[in-house]
Design a protein around this motif. Structure first.
Motif, PDB file in Angstrom:
ATOM      1  N   SER A  67       0.834  -1.207   0.000  1.00  0.00           N
ATOM      2  CA  SER A  67       0.000   0.000   0.000  1.00  0.00           C
ATOM      3  C   SER A  67       0.866   1.253   0.000  1.00  0.00           C
ATOM      4  N   TRP A  68       1.856   1.278   0.884  1.00  0.00           N
ATOM      5  CA  TRP A  68       2.741   2.440   0.950  1.00  0.00           C
ATOM      6  C   TRP A  68       3.501   2.634  -0.379  1.00  0.00           C
ATOM      7  N   THR A  69       3.974   1.535  -0.947  1.00  0.00           N
ATOM      8  CA  THR A  69       4.727   1.634  -2.202  1.00  0.00           C
ATOM      9  C   THR A  69       3.843   2.136  -3.329  1.00  0.00           C
ATOM     10  N   ALA A  70       2.567   1.696  -3.335  1.00  0.00           N
ATOM     11  CA  ALA A  70       1.642   2.129  -4.392  1.00  0.00           C
ATOM     12  C   ALA A  70       1.424   3.639  -4.352  1.00  0.00           C
ATOM     13  N   ILE A  71       1.230   4.191  -3.162  1.00  0.00           N
ATOM     14  CA  ILE A  71       0.953   5.625  -3.062  1.00  0.00           C
ATOM     15  C   ILE A  71       2.220   6.436  -3.356  1.00  0.00           C
ATOM     16  N   ILE A  72       3.385   5.924  -2.961  1.00  0.00           N
ATOM     17  CA  ILE A  72       4.643   6.606  -3.279  1.00  0.00           C
ATOM     18  C   ILE A  72       4.878   6.611  -4.787  1.00  0.00           C
ATOM     19  N   THR A  73       4.634   5.466  -5.427  1.00  0.00           N
ATOM     20  CA  THR A  73       4.796   5.367  -6.876  1.00  0.00           C
ATOM     21  C   THR A  73       3.848   6.321  -7.602  1.00  0.00           C
ATOM     22  N   GLY A  74       2.624   6.469  -7.079  1.00  0.00           N
ATOM     23  CA  GLY A  74       1.677   7.403  -7.681  1.00  0.00           C
ATOM     24  C   GLY A  74       2.190   8.834  -7.662  1.00  0.00           C
ATOM     25  N   PHE A  75       2.762   9.257  -6.538  1.00  0.00           N
ATOM     26  CA  PHE A  75       3.333  10.607  -6.464  1.00  0.00           C
ATOM     27  C   PHE A  75       4.503  10.772  -7.436  1.00  0.00           C
ATOM     28  N   VAL A  76       5.317   9.716  -7.567  1.00  0.00           N
ATOM     29  CA  VAL A  76       6.468   9.787  -8.475  1.00  0.00           C
ATOM     30  C   VAL A  76       5.991   9.936  -9.911  1.00  0.00           C
ATOM     31  N   GLN A  77       4.982   9.155 -10.305  1.00  0.00           N
ATOM     32  CA  GLN A  77       4.486   9.215 -11.684  1.00  0.00           C
ATOM     33  C   GLN A  77       3.862  10.561 -12.012  1.00  0.00           C
ATOM     34  N   LYS A  78       3.286  11.218 -11.013  1.00  0.00           N
ATOM     35  CA  LYS A  78       2.693  12.525 -11.251  1.00  0.00           C
ATOM     36  C   LYS A  78       3.719  13.648 -11.177  1.00  0.00           C
ATOM     37  N   GLY A  79       4.936  13.327 -10.758  1.00  0.00           N
ATOM     38  CA  GLY A  79       5.977  14.341 -10.681  1.00  0.00           C
ATOM     39  C   GLY A  79       6.039  15.070  -9.358  1.00  0.00           C
ATOM     40  N   GLU A  80       5.270  14.618  -8.361  1.00  0.00           N
ATOM     41  CA  GLU A  80       5.297  15.247  -7.034  1.00  0.00           C
ATOM     42  C   GLU A  80       6.340  14.517  -6.183  1.00  0.00           C
ATOM     43  N   PHE A  81       7.602  14.790  -6.487  1.00  0.00           N
ATOM     44  CA  PHE A  81       8.696  14.042  -5.868  1.00  0.00           C
ATOM     45  C   PHE A  81       8.849  14.365  -4.378  1.00  0.00           C
ATOM     46  N   GLN A  82       8.615  15.610  -4.019  1.00  0.00           N
ATOM     47  CA  GLN A  82       8.736  15.972  -2.602  1.00  0.00           C
ATOM     48  C   GLN A  82       7.723  15.213  -1.753  1.00  0.00           C
TER      49      GLN A  82
END
Length: 975
Positions: A316-331
């Motif tokens: 679950s944590w990895t999925a939400i982190i990956t979602g932020f990365v794909q959208k470009g919200e790296f911070q």
């Protein structure tokens, strides 16, 4: 227990069973422990023992041996198969498979339950070959398997990927009426799916209507895993309309398909069904929902669902982190990772690779070092996947030397993935030599590169020999027909100019996707085979391929190249019918197509329909206006582009500079002012070093006659390309500086830039303006011998001009007659102009006749030959030519100028030159300047009236001027 052991019973025990008894301990052991109480039997009754729910108990191996002993002592073991099966099951549960096998061999008449227990035990011990052998032995002895037998045997076939054995089992199950059993069908479906035979799996599923949820889940998940996503979603819809209902094992696969297809609305519906069936609270289903929203770009929805989950795991944590990365919200991704560390959440290598993807942003250089340190501290540094991600991260932030250092520190973890990662990193950096050195080192160590690095290598290869070697390697290793490899391979051949080889590889790809089609269409267009590109698109329509924006852009580029407006409109309409949102609004490719085809009204209309104007669409429209002569509209749109805050690229600047250079003479002062302002804007943006912008600056200053500024613009270019060199050569040539133009050409060759036909036009023009006949012949010969460029009519006309300006008219005529192609009007017209300069009537007559023959409706040939005759005093011939013109209905176009000296705001050098010319003309024409002042008139009638007044005044002054001459012996004398 002791009394039971001391009880003397005359038993006939086999030697095989005696070995069991000898290994048993004679201590008190509980036989059954219901409700956590110990019960001991002083007299062992096997029937009573089994009635005490002994079958549901899990006995240890030692306890099972003791029970086995008492069964033997009571002589009831071999008299009741139920007792034997109980012991077999107990031995299997206690991991005593060897004892179970020995017991099975001692059973005189095992039933099908006994065989099932042995097959199940062999499967649990991963003895799949033995399990299949046991089934074959069972069948050969005449036993009739039941559904559990078939299910267990199918499990062995699945583990062995033994498809033929599975088909045999299914045939037997079909024969004995067990094919519709859910256990058997799901096993057969699973076997076909794991052997990559989805069609056979679907055929088994569709044999009969099925109400088993396991079968439905197997076929739905199998369809999605085999990239048959729409089939899987269709099966899920059927499942929701009937029996059985989906469960928590169904939804994760369906959410994965919706995420892959970006079916947002359908995913929301599936989310609602998950709530309806009460499955959204399940951890796996909840994680799938988070992953779906994250991959669809709705990170806020993903965060909302993530926060509502009662329990969360590392997935679950990895999925939400990956979602932020794909959208470009790296911070945000890094903040979540920090929260995981604070909460002591489990972290795996997938989580870390996602975080390292976030750190690949050059702005997060400091954070990337911190994450690197944490990885080293926690021990993940030894994971090959994490090491590869670190190498990729440093290469993307521009620290390729750190990637190399990491690679050298990974000697103990060297694997193909690590090598391939560094090769890909070098490819992204454009260092082909280093990439191939690592590949060579990999081969020397006996490793095979991952398929992922082959497309990266092919993307930077621009040498045909090297590309052919990689091609041979793909054939040898069997990766040629991988989509990415195949597409990269024919793109490489296309880039190297080998379009035939490119197309042959394209045809060999079995299952072409939309990227392959679009790449091949683009290859045809880029190599001037736009018509073949459109034909390939028509062929594509006959294949079941999803048409997307990439395909649209490739097809419309072909239409733009051919200026096929009608075909472009048809393709646009086709995409609108496909309900493609981008095609409805237009998009940059459609604006560019309409602009280049000259339909600026449609281009502007599509541009206005676009919800978001991007840089490319604005540049395309600006270029369209500029190229079609709408200079004011181009400049206004460019100003709007700057005012709206959109970034201006070099292509847009080049188009505007070209438009300013095309301003007519009446607006030449305005053009110079705008050009200077644009030059200042170019310097501000830092585009002066770009070849496209620098070339446009050179061309603009060339059109205004400012050679010094041309040279300044050229020197600012960091790496001049062919267009830049050609523009500068033409600048020198048109200003009569032939030696400087030829010197520039030599510098161009030394830089490694290969000249084209346009370049040689400038070179030959320089030779003609400087009277370099020998050099002209040499360069014309070099075109064919050194560069394999076939001279065109324009090149031959330049050579005729070289000879004509040098007075070698006879040689020029001979040159024309010996041309390998039939000379056109341009060549003969050039010779005719030279004859006028040198007063050669004979050759001029020949040139005029040829010119008039090729251009019968033009007045140029008549007028030029008439002037030649007039210059030498052949007035009868002049009159004859004038009569011929009248007979054919050709009228001489009057020449006039409407520019005023007061309207020209030129530099001092231009003004002094024009004033000097003006003073010379005033001596002859009596104060009628060469630039006649015009009153600004708003109506066409007033404009014509002023023109007639001008012509009348000029005619009167001309008569006065001619009266001052008298003709003596065919020569003019001024009196």
């Amino acid at each position: 227990m002791k009394a039971l052991i001391r009880h003397h019973v005359d038993l006939k025990i086999s030697g095989y069973a005696t070995r069991f008894i000898s290994s048993l301990q004679t201590t008190s052991v509980p036989f059954a422990k219901p409700q956590n109480q110990l019960i001991f039997f002083t007299t062992f009754d096997p029937y009573r023992f089994l009635n005490e729910s002994a079958k549901s108990q899990n006995y240890t191996l030692q306890e099972t041996k003791i029970i086995h002993t008492h069964f033997l002592k009571t002589k009831s073991l071999h008299s009741n198969i139920e007792f034997c099966n109980f012991l077999l099951q107990s031995y299997c549960k206690a991991s005593g498979f060897d004892y179970a096998l020995k017991l099975f061999d001692a059973i005189p008449q095992p039933d099908i339950g006994s065989w099932n227990l042995i097959i199940t035990s062999q499967n649990r011990s991963s003895m799949y070959v033995d399990s299949w052998g046991t089934f074959c032995r069972l069948h050969s002895l005449g036993f009739y398997p039941n559904e559990f037998t078939y299910g267990n045997a199918l499990s062995a076939c699945i583990a062995l990927n033994f498809v033929n054995g599975g088909k045999l089992l299914y045939s037997l199950a079909l024969k004995h009426g067990f094919s519709l059993d859910g256990y058997v069908r799901s096993g057969m479906i699973d076997l076909f799916l794991k052997s990559s035979s989805f069609n056979n799996a679907l055929r088994v599923f569709n044999d009969e209507s099925c109400g088993n949820v396991v079968c439905w889940n197997a076929i739905v998940s199998g369809a999605i895993k085999h990239n048959e996503d729409y089939v899987g979603l269709n099966l899920f819809q059927q499942m929701c309309r009937g029996f059985p209902s989906p469960n928590r094992f169904t939804f994760p696969s369906v959410f994965g398909a919706c995420a892959k297809l970006q079916e947002l609305e359908l995913g929301r519906v599936v989310h609602g069904l998950a709530i309806k069936y009460g499955e959204q609270e399940d951890l796996v289903v909840g994680t799938a929902i988070v992953d779906f929203y994250a991959k669809c770009g709705l990170v806020n929805e993903a965060v909302k669902k993530f926060s509502q989950m009662p329990t969360r795991n590392v997935v679950s944590w990895t999925a939400i982190i990956t979602g932020f990365v794909q959208k470009g919200e790296f911070q945000s991704a890094l903040q979540l990772f920090k929260e995981m560390i604070i909460l002591n959440q489990e972290i795996n290598n997938y989580t870390i690779t996602s975080v390292l993807s976030a750190c690949s942003n050059p702005l997060l250089f400091r954070e990337s070092f911190q994450v690197h340190c944490w990885i080293y501290k926690t021990g993940f540094y030894s994971d090959p996947a994490v090491k590869s991600s670190l190498i990729t991260m440093y290469s993307k932030i521009g620290a390729i030397e750190l990637s190399e250092q990491l690679f050298e520190d990974t000697q103990d973890l060297m694997n193909p993935s690590t090598y391939s990662t560094l090769i890909t990193a070098f490819c992204h950096g454009g260092t082909l030599e280093k990439a191939f050195s690592i590949l060579k080192r990999m081969f020397l160590e006996g490793l095979t590169p991952d398929i992922s690095c082959i497309p990266s290598l092919l993307s930077i290869i621009n040498l045909l020999d090297l590309g052919e070697q990689v091609h041979c390697y793909t054939i040898k290793t069997g990766v040629l027909f991988n989509h990415l490899v195949g597409c990269s391979l024919f793109t490489m051949y296309s880039k190297c100019g080998c379009l035939n080889q490119s197309y042959e590889i394209f045809k060999q790809i079995p299952d072409k996707d939309n990227v392959s089609w679009a790449s091949m269409i683009s290859g045809f267009t880029e190599h001037s085979y736009a018509y073949q590109a459109i034909e390939l698109f028509r062929e594509m329509l006959l294949v079941d391929v999803v048409l997307d924006e990439t395909t649209l852009a490739a097809c419309l580029a072909a239409c733009s190249s051919l200026r096929f407006l009608k075909t472009g409109k048809e393709i646009h309409g086709f995409f609108i019918r496909q309900e493609d949102k981008m095609s409805v609004y237009g998009g940059s490719s459609i604006v560019n197509m309409y602009s280049r085809c000259g339909d600026l009204k449609s281009a502007k209309r599509v541009f206005n329909m676009m919800p978001f104007k991007d840089q490319i669409s604005c540049s395309s429209l600006v270029s369209g206006y500029a190229q079609n002569g709408y200079i004011k509209e181009a400049l206004n749109l460019f100003l709007d582009l700057i005012s709206s805050g959109l970034e201006v690229d070099s292509f847009t600047i080049s188009s505007v500079l070209g438009a300013v250079g095309d301003l007519n003479h009446s607006d030449i002062g305005i053009g110079i002012r705008i050009g200077i302002q644009l030059h200042a804007h170019v310097l501000k943006l830092g585009f002066e070093s770009k070849a496209s912008v620098g070339s446009s600056l050179v061309m603009m200053y060339l059109k205004y006659g400012n050679l010094d500024d041309c040279l300044k613009g050229f020197k600012q270019i960091k790496e001049p390309d062919l267009i830049s060199w050609t523009a500068m050569i033409n600048s020198y040539a048109q200003h009569g500086k032939g030696s400087e133009a030829l010197r520039m050409f030599e510098l161009m060759k030394k830089s490694g830039t290969r000249p084209d036909s346009v370049t040689f036009v400038g070179v030959l023009t320089a030779c003609s303006h400087s009277g370099l006949v020998k050099e002209g012949y040499s360069y014309l010969k070099s075109m064919v011998n050194d560069y394999e460029i076939e001279p065109s009519q324009r090149h031959y006309a330049c050579m005729v001009d070289v000879l004509g300006r040098s007075g070698r008219l006879t040689e020029a005529e001979r040159f024309i007659r010996n041309m390998p192609v039939e000379p056109d009007s341009l060549v003969w017209g050039t010779l005719l102009a030279a004859c006028k300069v040198h007063g050669d009537v004979e050759i001029g007559k020949i040139a005029a006749e040829k010119f008039i023959e090729l251009e019968p409706s033009s007045d140029g040939g008549y007028v030029a030959f008439s002037n030649i005759c007039a210059d030498v005093g052949q007035w009868e011939q002049v009159l004859k030519i004038r009569n011929e013109m009248k007979g054919t209905g050709i009228k001489k176009e009057p020449g006039w100028s409407s520019s005023t000296l007061s309207q020209l705001e030129l530099s001092s050098s231009y003004r002094s030159e024009i004033l000097s010319r003006k003073q010379k003309q005033e001596k002859v024409f009596g104060f009628i300047p060469i630039f006649v002042t015009w009153k600004k008139t708003e109506t066409a009638d007033a404009y014509k009236t002023d023109q007639k007044k001008l012509e009348s005044a000029v005619l009167q002054k001309t008569k006065e001027f001619m009266s001052s001459f008298k003709i003596t012996q065919n020569h003019f004398h001024y009196t």
